[in-house]
Write a protein that holds these residues in place. Sequence first.
Motif, PDB file in Angstrom:
ATOM      1  N   LEU A 156       6.353   3.722   8.256  1.00  0.00           N
ATOM      2  CA  LEU A 156       6.191   4.572   7.095  1.00  0.00           C
ATOM      3  C   LEU A 156       7.545   4.707   6.406  1.00  0.00           C
ATOM      4  CD1 LEU A 156       4.044   7.443   8.685  1.00  0.00           C
ATOM      5  CD2 LEU A 156       3.240   5.352   7.585  1.00  0.00           C
ATOM      6  N   ASP A 157       7.615   4.340   5.153  1.00  0.00           N
ATOM      7  CA  ASP A 157       8.846   4.460   4.378  1.00  0.00           C
ATOM      8  C   ASP A 157       8.674   5.577   3.358  1.00  0.00           C
ATOM      9  OD1 ASP A 157      10.197   2.309   5.632  1.00  0.00           O
ATOM     10  OD2 ASP A 157       9.054   0.890   4.433  1.00  0.00           O
ATOM     11  N   ILE A 158       9.440   6.649   3.531  1.00  0.00           N
ATOM     12  CA  ILE A 158       9.308   7.826   2.680  1.00  0.00           C
ATOM     13  C   ILE A 158      10.690   8.220   2.155  1.00  0.00           C
ATOM     14  CG2 ILE A 158       8.483  10.189   2.564  1.00  0.00           C
ATOM     15  CD1 ILE A 158       6.836   9.594   5.102  1.00  0.00           C
ATOM     16  N   PRO A 159      10.912   8.107   0.833  1.00  0.00           N
ATOM     17  CA  PRO A 159       9.998   7.533  -0.156  1.00  0.00           C
ATOM     18  C   PRO A 159       9.992   6.011  -0.092  1.00  0.00           C
ATOM     19  CG  PRO A 159      12.036   8.159  -1.216  1.00  0.00           C
ATOM     20  CD  PRO A 159      12.152   8.612   0.211  1.00  0.00           C
ATOM     21  N   ALA A 160       9.015   5.411  -0.757  1.00  0.00           N
ATOM     22  CA  ALA A 160       8.923   3.959  -0.795  1.00  0.00           C
ATOM     23  C   ALA A 160      10.068   3.377  -1.623  1.00  0.00           C
ATOM     24  CB  ALA A 160       7.584   3.542  -1.404  1.00  0.00           C
ATOM     25  N   GLU A 202       0.848  -1.184   0.000  1.00  0.00           N
ATOM     26  CA  GLU A 202       0.000   0.000   0.000  1.00  0.00           C
ATOM     27  C   GLU A 202       0.883   1.232   0.000  1.00  0.00           C
ATOM     28  OE1 GLU A 202      -3.634   2.077   2.561  1.00  0.00           O
ATOM     29  OE2 GLU A 202      -2.966   0.036   3.027  1.00  0.00           O
ATOM     30  N   VAL A 203       0.726   2.059  -1.033  1.00  0.00           N
ATOM     31  CA  VAL A 203       1.518   3.278  -1.144  1.00  0.00           C
ATOM     32  C   VAL A 203       0.594   4.465  -1.349  1.00  0.00           C
ATOM     33  CG1 VAL A 203       3.518   2.044  -2.063  1.00  0.00           C
ATOM     34  CG2 VAL A 203       1.862   3.064  -3.650  1.00  0.00           C
ATOM     35  N   GLU A 204       1.102   5.642  -1.017  1.00  0.00           N
ATOM     36  CA  GLU A 204       0.306   6.855  -1.120  1.00  0.00           C
ATOM     37  C   GLU A 204       1.127   7.961  -1.759  1.00  0.00           C
ATOM     38  OE1 GLU A 204      -1.039   7.740   2.827  1.00  0.00           O
ATOM     39  OE2 GLU A 204      -2.299   5.960   2.948  1.00  0.00           O
ATOM     40  N   VAL A 205       0.425   8.885  -2.403  1.00  0.00           N
ATOM     41  CA  VAL A 205       1.074  10.009  -3.074  1.00  0.00           C
ATOM     42  C   VAL A 205       0.384  11.293  -2.635  1.00  0.00           C
ATOM     43  CG1 VAL A 205       1.421  11.131  -5.316  1.00  0.00           C
ATOM     44  CG2 VAL A 205       1.787   8.666  -5.086  1.00  0.00           C
ATOM     45  N   GLY A 230       4.974   7.208  -0.842  1.00  0.00           N
ATOM     46  CA  GLY A 230       5.389   6.728   0.466  1.00  0.00           C
ATOM     47  C   GLY A 230       4.696   5.403   0.712  1.00  0.00           C
ATOM     48  N   GLU A 231       5.277   4.568   1.539  1.00  0.00           N
ATOM     49  CA  GLU A 231       4.703   3.235   1.758  1.00  0.00           C
ATOM     50  C   GLU A 231       4.332   3.014   3.214  1.00  0.00           C
ATOM     51  OE1 GLU A 231       5.485  -1.480   0.681  1.00  0.00           O
ATOM     52  OE2 GLU A 231       7.116  -0.023   0.439  1.00  0.00           O
ATOM     53  N   ILE A 232       3.227   2.324   3.409  1.00  0.00           N
ATOM     54  CA  ILE A 232       2.744   1.981   4.738  1.00  0.00           C
ATOM     55  C   ILE A 232       2.883   0.482   4.935  1.00  0.00           C
ATOM     56  CG2 ILE A 232       0.736   1.966   6.258  1.00  0.00           C
ATOM     57  CD1 ILE A 232      -0.300   4.215   4.201  1.00  0.00           C
TER      58      ILE A 232
END
Length: 351
Positions: free
Chosen positions: A252-256, A210-213, A227-229
Motif C-alpha cells: 500500500l503506497d499512501i499517498p500514491a 489501482e488507486v483508492e480515495v 492511495g495505491e494498491i
Amino acid sequence: MKRLGVIFGGRSGEHAISLMSASAILQSIDKKKYQPVPIGIDREGKWFLADKNLIHIDEHEWKKKARPISPGQIRSHVDFVFPALHGTLGEDGTLQGLLEILDIPYAGCGVLSSALCMDKAMAKDVFDRNGIPTCKYKLVRAEDLDKDMPGIVKEISEQFEGPFFVKPSNAGSSLGVSRVDDLMDAGRALALAGSFDRRILVEEAIEGREVEVGVIGNENPIATLPGEITTSDDFQYYDFEAKYSDSSGTRLDIPADLSTKTANRIKKIAIKAYLACDCSGFARIDFFIEKKTGKIYINEINTIPGLTKYSLFPLMWESEGVDFTELIDKIVEYGYERYNSKDSRQTVRRR
C-alpha cells in the motif's frame, strides 16, 4: 455520554471482515465521548447485545457473554449506530432502512445511496449518466445462464475484445470475482458469480494501476489524496486474500506516486461520484489508471469500506493527519448532521 452502538457480523460472505472492522472501531472510539455498545448478528441472522467490554471480537467467543435481543429493542440501548456490516444485509440499504424505521441516527450512507452503490451495475449506470468515466460493462441475469449460456458468452465475446472480469453485481471484498483471459473460462466465471447474486456484472479488464480515495462529509464532502494498491505476482488482482492476509505481499503506497494534476483530477471525480450517488458520511471510491493512455476510470464506491488494520480507508485519512479516533468522531458528527437536517425539513413540511 452518547451510547454508540457498533453493529457487526451478519449473514453476508463478509462476516469475518465485519468482525475485524468492528474490533478496530471498538478499540478506537473516544471513551470520553461515547459509551460503546457492541451489537452482534450471527451467521444465522440472530441479534445479540454483546459484552460492553468487548474489544477483540473472536467469532467463536463473543456470543458467550452476549444475550439475545430483537432488532426492535436496539433503540432502548443506543443513541447512535455505527454499522460495521459489509456486503448484503448491512451495506445494501436494508440495515439503513431498519434504522430509519426505528428513528435511530446512524453513520454513513442512507438507504438510497447504500442500495445504489452496492449494486455495481446500477452505480455504473449513474456514473454514465453523470459523465463520470467508467470502463465498458455488461449486465447479465443469472436466471438467463441456464437458458442460453452459449448465447451469453457469444455476446460477451463480441462486446469485449480482451480480458474481462465477471463479478456479482451485489457483493464485496472480491467474493465471487473471476478474471477471464480465455473465453473457454467464461461459463465457469458466470456460474460462480451467479451463485452469489442474480445480477452479474461483466466488465473489461483495465491494465493499469489501482488507486483508492477516502471521502467524508455530506453536502460538502472532502477527499484524501489517492492511495495505491500493488499486489504481488501471486495475485492476478486485488482479491480477498490479497486484501486481508498478512502473507499476501500486497503493498500500500499512501499517498500514491502520482502527479499533482492526476491526484487532484481523481479527487475531483471521487467527489462528483459521491454526490451523484447521494452518498453521505463516508465512503471509499476505487479507480483504475490505464497504463497505456493514463485514462482514469472509476471502478466502484464502497459505502462501508473495510476498517481493519489492512484497510486503505483509515490509513489514507491518517496520512492526511486524521487519526482513526478523530475519523470516527467526524463520521458520527456527519451522521447526526444528516439526521437533524432530515428532521428539520419534515418539521417545515408539517407547518
